[in-house]
Design an enzyme around this catalytic site. Structure first.
Site, PDB file in Angstrom:
ATOM      1  N   CYS A  14      16.456  -1.225  19.749  1.00 47.01           N
ATOM      2  CA  CYS A  14      16.611  -2.353  20.840  1.00 47.01           C
ATOM      3  C   CYS A  14      15.780  -3.637  20.715  1.00 47.01           C
ATOM      4  CB  CYS A  14      15.469  -1.795  21.903  1.00 47.01           C
ATOM      5  SG  CYS A  14      13.941  -1.874  21.168  1.00 47.01           S
ATOM      6  N   ASP A  35      -2.859   8.003   3.947  1.00 49.84           N
ATOM      7  CA  ASP A  35      -2.291   8.372   2.964  1.00 49.84           C
ATOM      8  C   ASP A  35      -1.393   9.545   2.651  1.00 49.84           C
ATOM      9  OD1 ASP A  35      -3.760  10.159   2.045  1.00 49.84           O
ATOM     10  OD2 ASP A  35      -5.048   8.780   0.856  1.00 49.84           O
ATOM     11  N   ARG A  55       1.250  -0.997   0.241  1.00 52.21           N
ATOM     12  CA  ARG A  55      -0.039  -0.157   0.640  1.00 52.21           C
ATOM     13  C   ARG A  55       0.805   0.878  -0.259  1.00 52.21           C
ATOM     14  NH1 ARG A  55      -3.778  -0.352   4.655  1.00 52.21           N
ATOM     15  NH2 ARG A  55      -4.650   1.594   4.090  1.00 52.21           N
ATOM     16  N   GLU A  71     -22.583   8.127  -2.918  1.00 49.79           N
ATOM     17  CA  GLU A  71     -23.629   6.871  -3.029  1.00 49.79           C
ATOM     18  C   GLU A  71     -24.354   7.785  -1.851  1.00 49.79           C
ATOM     19  OE1 GLU A  71     -22.650   2.938  -3.872  1.00 49.79           O
ATOM     20  OE2 GLU A  71     -22.100   3.381  -1.732  1.00 49.79           O
ATOM     21  N   HIS A  76      -6.475   7.956  11.575  1.00 54.15           N
ATOM     22  CA  HIS A  76      -5.762   6.702  11.305  1.00 54.15           C
ATOM     23  C   HIS A  76      -4.448   6.473  11.819  1.00 54.15           C
ATOM     24  CE1 HIS A  76      -9.980   5.551  10.684  1.00 54.15           C
ATOM     25  NE2 HIS A  76     -10.019   5.584  12.389  1.00 54.15           N
ATOM     26  N   ASN A  82     -20.594  12.203  -1.710  1.00 56.37           N
ATOM     27  CA  ASN A  82     -20.046  10.681  -2.263  1.00 56.37           C
ATOM     28  C   ASN A  82     -20.881  10.615  -3.127  1.00 56.37           C
ATOM     29  OD1 ASN A  82     -19.961   7.593  -1.720  1.00 56.37           O
ATOM     30  ND2 ASN A  82     -19.807   8.607   0.584  1.00 56.37           N
TER      31      ASN A  82
HETATM   32  P1  OAD Z   1     -14.674   3.781   2.944  1.00 61.02           P
HETATM   33  O1  OAD Z   1     -14.034   2.197   1.889  1.00 61.02           O
HETATM   34  O2  OAD Z   1     -15.184   2.109   3.787  1.00 61.02           O
HETATM   35  O3  OAD Z   1     -15.851   3.941   2.356  1.00 61.02           O
HETATM   36  C1  OAD Z   1     -15.437   4.428   1.028  1.00 61.02           C
HETATM   37  C2  OAD Z   1     -16.061   5.564   0.292  1.00 61.02           C
HETATM   38  O4  OAD Z   1     -16.064   6.399  -0.521  1.00 61.02           O
HETATM   39  C3  OAD Z   1     -18.144   5.178   0.342  1.00 61.02           C
HETATM   40  O5  OAD Z   1     -18.789   5.664   0.452  1.00 61.02           O
HETATM   41  C4  OAD Z   1     -17.389   5.540  -1.440  1.00 61.02           C
HETATM   42  O6  OAD Z   1     -19.083   5.670  -2.205  1.00 61.02           O
HETATM   43  C5  OAD Z   1     -17.301   6.849  -1.939  1.00 61.02           C
HETATM   44  N1  OAD Z   1     -16.467   7.122  -3.067  1.00 61.02           N
HETATM   45  C6  OAD Z   1     -15.864   6.370  -3.702  1.00 61.02           C
HETATM   46  N2  OAD Z   1     -15.239   6.930  -4.332  1.00 61.02           N
HETATM   47  C7  OAD Z   1     -15.580   8.185  -3.943  1.00 61.02           C
HETATM   48  C8  OAD Z   1     -15.360   9.580  -4.616  1.00 61.02           C
HETATM   49  N3  OAD Z   1     -14.592   9.799  -6.466  1.00 61.02           N
HETATM   50  N4  OAD Z   1     -15.842  10.804  -4.183  1.00 61.02           N
HETATM   51  C9  OAD Z   1     -16.586  10.806  -3.321  1.00 61.02           C
HETATM   52  N5  OAD Z   1     -16.974   9.790  -3.242  1.00 61.02           N
HETATM   53  C10 OAD Z   1     -16.499   8.385  -3.284  1.00 61.02           C
HETATM   54  O7  OAD Z   1     -13.699   4.075   3.496  1.00 61.02           O
HETATM   55  P2  OAD Z   1     -13.521   5.140   5.111  1.00 61.02           P
HETATM   56  O8  OAD Z   1     -15.212   4.951   5.369  1.00 61.02           O
HETATM   57  O9  OAD Z   1     -12.762   6.313   4.432  1.00 61.02           O
HETATM   58  O10 OAD Z   1      -9.720   1.919   8.971  1.00 61.02           O
HETATM   59  O11 OAD Z   1     -13.296   3.791   5.890  1.00 61.02           O
HETATM   60  C11 OAD Z   1     -12.906   3.665   7.185  1.00 61.02           C
HETATM   61  C12 OAD Z   1     -11.766   3.191   7.544  1.00 61.02           C
HETATM   62  O12 OAD Z   1     -12.426   2.254   7.123  1.00 61.02           O
HETATM   63  C13 OAD Z   1     -10.800   3.778   6.886  1.00 61.02           C
HETATM   64  O13 OAD Z   1      -9.685   4.790   7.549  1.00 61.02           O
HETATM   65  C14 OAD Z   1      -9.513   2.594   7.844  1.00 61.02           C
HETATM   66  C15 OAD Z   1     -11.097   1.199   7.013  1.00 61.02           C
HETATM   67  O14 OAD Z   1     -11.292  -0.399   8.341  1.00 61.02           O
HETATM   68  C16 OAD Z   1      -8.768   2.068   9.421  1.00 61.02           C
HETATM   69  O15 OAD Z   1      -7.430   1.481   9.030  1.00 61.02           O
HETATM   70  C17 OAD Z   1      -8.620   2.170  10.607  1.00 61.02           C
END
Ligand code: OAD
Length: 248
Positions: free
Chosen positions: A148, A102, A68, A213, A117, A211
């Site tokens: 260590c 990232d 990643r 969706e 995170h 978003n």
């Molecule tokens: P998700 O993968 O759960 O959600 C990504 C969201 O982005 C979804 O609702 C998609 O519909 C939306 N999406 C995709 N492409 C898009 C675009 N071009 N413009 C706008 N929206 C778009 O990711 P997170 O909500 O970030 O945790 O997930 C939360 C946490 O779950 C992450 O930080 C990670 C993961 O496990 C840790 O690593 C602790």
């Protein structure tokens, strides 16, 4: 597509807070976690993103994070990241709360960033806590070890772990005190991050979701804008600049 109400709210806002998730980096080519193409469809979080998994198989966990890390180093911030940098320059107080590890917001130029995170480009020793923020360290060794003798781990929050307290406090304060709150590109299912929009709403902020969706958070938002953040955010900034120019 961008409402006049939102433009006016932003024009008059003293404080704006933004929560971003993986979706904001999707247009840069970074995979999201959920959805049909999501990372958690192909990989098991319990084998890769927990402390137990790391102790059981540090080599596998490092392989996953190196994959990643490499991917992220090869991509660039997109117009959504850059629009948030512009927004920071247009409003008096701005806090960018991200769940992403990232580093793309920082590379784009955002300044007031809260990393809920962690950050994939940082590492620390699990035994003595010494920091190893040389990004290439992990690419060079299969399982990096501290002076260590302790194992070095990525400075990211894994499942079952607490968020960094200082970052959470900043996020909570920004959400509680803002006039406009954006939830961008997050599915809103991972807590406590997903509670921030509700905290903002309870404290009187105008809440806006961007978003592709609807999500679990959409029902209580004042506005839901369906579309790609890399297209919607530059449009919002353009409209805000026009409105600010009218004032003077
Ligand atoms: P998700 O993968 O759960 O959600 C990504 C969201 O982005 C979804 O609702 C998609 O519909 C939306 N999406 C995709 N492409 C898009 C675009 N071009 N413009 C706008 N929206 C778009 O990711 P997170 O909500 O970030 O945790 O997930 C939360 C946490 O779950 C992450 O930080 C990670 C993961 O496990 C840790 O690593 C602790």
């Amino acid at each position: 597509m961008i409402s006049e109400k939102l433009v006016q709210k932003l024009k008059n806002a003293k404080s704006v807070a933004v929560l971003t998730g993986a979706g904001i980096s999707a247009e840069s080519g970074v995979p999201t976690f959920r959805g049909s193409e999501g990372l958690w469809k192909k990989f098991k979080p319990e084998e890769l993103a927990t402390f137990d998994a790391f102790i059981r198989n540090p080599e596998l966990v490092w392989e996953w994070y190196n994959y990643r890390r490499k991917l992220i180093q090869e991509v660039k911030p997109n117009p959504g990241h850059y629009a948030l940098v512009e927004l920071e320059n247009l409003v008096p107080n701005f806090t960018l709360i991200t769940q992403n590890v990232d580093n793309l917001h920082r590379r784009a130029g955002s300044r007031n960033i809260v990393e809920l995170h962690g950050n994939i480009e940082k590492n620390y020793c699990i035994k003595c806590g010494k920091r190893y923020d040389d990004v290439n360290l992990a690419l060079e060794m299969k399982v990096p070890k501290c002076d260590c003798g302790g194992l070095i781990r990525p400075d990211v929050v894994w499942f079952g772990e607490l968020l960094p307290v200082d970052q959470w406090e900043k996020a909570e304060e920004a959400a509680s005190n803002c006039d406009v709150f954006f939830s961008i590109g997050t599915s809103g299912v991972v807590y406590p991050a997903a509670s921030l929009p509700q905290i903002a709403k309870r404290n009187g902020a105008y809440t806006v979701e961007i978003n592709i969706e609807r999500t679990d958070l959409s029902w209580f938002m004042d506005e839901v804008i369906i579309g790609k953040s890399g297209e919607i955010l530059p449009e919002i900034v353009k409209k805000l600049k026009e409105a600010l120019a009218q004032k003077s």
